[in-house]
Design a protein around this motif. Structure first.
Motif, PDB file in Angstrom:
ATOM      1  N   ILE A 152      -1.127   9.149  -2.499  1.00 10.76           N
ATOM      2  CA  ILE A 152      -1.267  10.583  -2.221  1.00 10.76           C
ATOM      3  C   ILE A 152      -2.215  10.797  -1.044  1.00 10.76           C
ATOM      4  CG2 ILE A 152      -1.997  12.816  -3.137  1.00 10.76           C
ATOM      5  CD1 ILE A 152      -1.170  11.833  -5.905  1.00 10.76           C
ATOM      6  N   LEU A 207      -0.201  10.225   1.926  1.00  9.75           N
ATOM      7  CA  LEU A 207       0.746  11.319   2.159  1.00  9.75           C
ATOM      8  C   LEU A 207       0.042  12.526   2.764  1.00  9.75           C
ATOM      9  CD1 LEU A 207       2.935  11.115  -1.069  1.00  9.75           C
ATOM     10  CD2 LEU A 207       3.666  10.614   1.277  1.00  9.75           C
ATOM     11  N   ASN A 208      -1.223  12.720   2.445  1.00 10.35           N
ATOM     12  CA  ASN A 208      -1.985  13.797   3.070  1.00 10.35           C
ATOM     13  C   ASN A 208      -2.097  13.595   4.580  1.00 10.35           C
ATOM     14  OD1 ASN A 208      -2.661  15.553   0.937  1.00 10.35           O
ATOM     15  ND2 ASN A 208      -4.266  14.174   0.226  1.00 10.35           N
ATOM     16  N   GLY A 220       2.369  12.892   5.695  1.00 11.57           N
ATOM     17  CA  GLY A 220       3.365  13.856   5.233  1.00 11.57           C
ATOM     18  C   GLY A 220       3.485  15.015   6.215  1.00 11.57           C
ATOM     19  N   PHE A 224       8.032  17.179  -2.407  1.00  7.47           N
ATOM     20  CA  PHE A 224       7.742  16.066  -3.316  1.00  7.47           C
ATOM     21  C   PHE A 224       8.550  16.257  -4.593  1.00  7.47           C
ATOM     22  CE2 PHE A 224       5.609  13.862  -6.720  1.00  7.47           C
ATOM     23  CZ  PHE A 224       5.216  12.664  -6.147  1.00  7.47           C
ATOM     24  N   MET A 242      -0.412  15.064  -8.045  1.00  9.06           N
ATOM     25  CA  MET A 242      -0.102  15.804  -6.819  1.00  9.06           C
ATOM     26  C   MET A 242      -0.740  17.182  -6.825  1.00  9.06           C
ATOM     27  SD  MET A 242       1.622  14.110  -4.515  1.00  9.06           S
ATOM     28  CE  MET A 242       2.399  15.396  -3.519  1.00  9.06           C
ATOM     29  N   CYS A 275      -4.524  16.350  -6.101  1.00  7.93           N
ATOM     30  CA  CYS A 275      -4.968  15.575  -4.941  1.00  7.93           C
ATOM     31  C   CYS A 275      -4.233  15.864  -3.640  1.00  7.93           C
ATOM     32  CB  CYS A 275      -4.848  14.076  -5.255  1.00  7.93           C
ATOM     33  SG  CYS A 275      -5.773  13.545  -6.710  1.00  7.93           S
ATOM     34  N   TYR A 276      -3.049  16.467  -3.713  1.00  8.74           N
ATOM     35  CA  TYR A 276      -2.293  16.705  -2.489  1.00  8.74           C
ATOM     36  C   TYR A 276      -2.822  17.939  -1.779  1.00  8.74           C
ATOM     37  CZ  TYR A 276       1.629  17.456   0.684  1.00  8.74           C
ATOM     38  OH  TYR A 276       2.394  17.645   1.799  1.00  8.74           O
ATOM     39  N   ALA A 283      -0.831  21.375  -1.891  1.00  9.98           N
ATOM     40  CA  ALA A 283      -0.270  21.763  -3.191  1.00  9.98           C
ATOM     41  C   ALA A 283      -0.337  23.272  -3.420  1.00  9.98           C
ATOM     42  CB  ALA A 283      -0.993  21.037  -4.319  1.00  9.98           C
TER      43      ALA A 283
END
Length: 209
Positions: A134, A137-138, A141, A147, A165, A168-169, A172
């Motif tokens: 994750i 991905l930050n 992405g 997702f 997610m 931590c994303y 979000a």
């Protein structure tokens, strides 16, 4: 917008020819497992159809998949026009040409993609995503990354992805989760979609649908 409305709208606008695609996807699933003597299940048609429509509707082109098995979902997303990189600790040798397989963990695979300068605009997790993945991905992405996570149920891998997610994303809060209903959604006679896949979609993509 609720999950049923999303799935129905996707099918109405982008579902032309989907039934034929699902037949081909199912054929890959069944024959690949039979050829290698694999008894375990693979992503079913309702969820493969949902993934296909997401890729088609939102023009996803750089897709990262966690958990490969025989590649049924990777085939579905490729058929919709996506370029799929999938990773797994096991290689069953079932992927057709054009789908990139990385025999490594999700975080190691994303580190490799980052070194290559790649950007990811959709993720399909058929395993619990790791916190390290994750964090990556930050960084790689896209701003409108979708997702998705398979097997969403209390305590299952999809629910783990949902929690991690959401926490931590970085984007979000700019997105909405669409969770599967109790039963697959019938969008046409004999056509059922979205059985066990949770999808986090950026709000700006939803607004443009």
């Amino acid at each position: 917008m609720q999950t049923r409305e999303l799935v129905t709208r996707l099918y109405e606008r982008h579902g032309h020819g989907l039934v034929e695609k699902l037949t081909a996807i199912r054929y890959h699933n069944v024959t690949s497992r039979a050829r290698h003597g694999l008894a375990g299940g693979s992503t079913g048609n309702p969820d493969c159809g949902f993934l296909y429509l997401l890729v088609k509707a939102f023009a996803r082109r750089s897709i990262f998949e966690i958990g490969t098995y025989v590649g049924t979902s990777a085939v579905a997303m490729t058929m919709a026009g996506g370029h799929v990189t999938t990773c797994d600790r096991n290689d069953y040798g079932c992927l057709p040409a054009g789908i990139r397989f990385l025999n490594m963990t999700d975080s190691d695979a994303l580190r490799l993609l980052r070194r290559e300068g790649a950007t990811v605009d959709m993720v399909f997790a058929d395993a619990a995503v790791s916190p390290d993945a994750i964090a990556l991905l930050n960084k790689i992405g896209s701003e409108d990354m979708i997702f998705t996570a398979h097997d969403y149920a209390p305590g299952d891998k999809g629910e783990v992805c949902f929690r991690l997610m959401s926490k931590c994303y970085g984007r979000a809060k700019e997105s909405t989760w669409f969770l599967p209903e109790a039963k697959a959604i019938e969008v046409a006679p004999g056509v059922r979609l979205e059985q066990a896949t949770a999808a986090m979609i950026p709000n700006r993509l939803i607004a443009a649908l």
